[in-house]
Design an enzyme around this catalytic site. Sequence first.
Site, PDB file in Angstrom:
ATOM      1  CG  ASP A  73      12.256   4.333  29.048  1.00 10.95           C
ATOM      2  OD1 ASP A  73      11.639   3.745  28.146  1.00 10.95           O
ATOM      3  OD2 ASP A  73      12.906   5.380  28.869  1.00 10.95           O
ATOM      4  CB  SER A 104       6.370  12.872  19.452  1.00 11.61           C
ATOM      5  OG  SER A 104       7.454  12.381  20.223  1.00 11.61           O
ATOM      6  CG  ASN A 105       6.875   9.520  23.734  1.00  7.60           C
ATOM      7  OD1 ASN A 105       7.291   9.912  24.809  1.00  7.60           O
ATOM      8  ND2 ASN A 105       7.653   9.406  22.669  1.00  7.60           N
ATOM      9  CE  LYS A 111       8.739   7.669  26.866  1.00  7.88           C
ATOM     10  NZ  LYS A 111       9.257   7.045  25.634  1.00  7.88           N
ATOM     11  CB  CYS A 159      10.764   4.620  16.550  1.00  3.98           C
ATOM     12  SG  CYS A 159      11.483   5.185  18.075  1.00  3.98           S
TER      13      CYS A 159
END
Lengths: 241, 66
Positions: free
Chosen positions: A36, A43-44, A60, A160
């Site tokens: 990633d 917001s994750n 991440k 998403c």
Amino acid sequence: MPRKNARALVVGLGGLGCPAAIALARAGVGHVALLDDDEVDPSNLHRQILYREGDVGAPKVLAAARALEAFGGSSRFEPIRARLLPETALELVRRFDVVIEGADNFPTKFLAADACGLAGVPVVHGAAVRWYGTALAAGPSGPCYRCLFEDIPEDEAPNCDEAGVMGPVVGVVGALQASLALGVLDGQAPFGRLFTFDGKADTLRALAVPKRPGCALCAGPRPRALAREDYLKGAACRAPS
Amino acid sequence: MWVVVNGSKHEVPDALTVRAVLDHLGLTQGPVAVEVNREIVRRAEHATHRLSDGDVIEVVQFVGGG
């Protein structure tokens, strides 16, 4: 193959990749690579369950590897802070016995499908938006992601950040992807069935996916290389800036 | 005619196309992949592929989130 010798690649350490990576590690998969290029955003946190508030701003893959290592166990984790790119995808996926694709954008989903199809590596796709998610394991000879979904949609398909994702839905789908990947590593062939999960109706359906004649990936002669221009469509799923 | 969509029976006007059945049932949010009697009907053919009584249709939403 003994799981301790197995090598898995998780593409996308978001809502799907987090639970999938946890399940693979705790099932004893020896080598789990995490790919990633994004950083943890506030917001994750409701759905990307490897991260805590203190990880906001961190890459991440580093936060994920740290959280997975903290559990203990014998798995080795390989964080790869990068995007999946047409120039390097084939070479990358060839190193693995199975790939879990939990990317947040269509170009990466199709690129993972194509690279794994060309390299002969099984891939388990997952996707989720709002209360709805899908999972599909594709073997080297098909049926494949392109049999069903053909190409990057020209019209607007929800991703998403535009539509939001419910945390429990990616939990279900990510765990299901891990289950399918473990099936692959254990020598089963859980291929060609599309699972759909509807978190509002609380229904999980399994649908047989046939090979589609004329499929650009798994029917007839395959392309030998991946061309960058084939993936320059569609928008990535990122936090609005 | 009667068709089965995602496991549920629906009565719809005769000889509707795949696209018309999707509209009829309100399945209009974003692109979908469709199987009719276990064969994939390509997106380009949704507007022209006509359904018959007793057809079994599976509609999968095409979503890209993760």
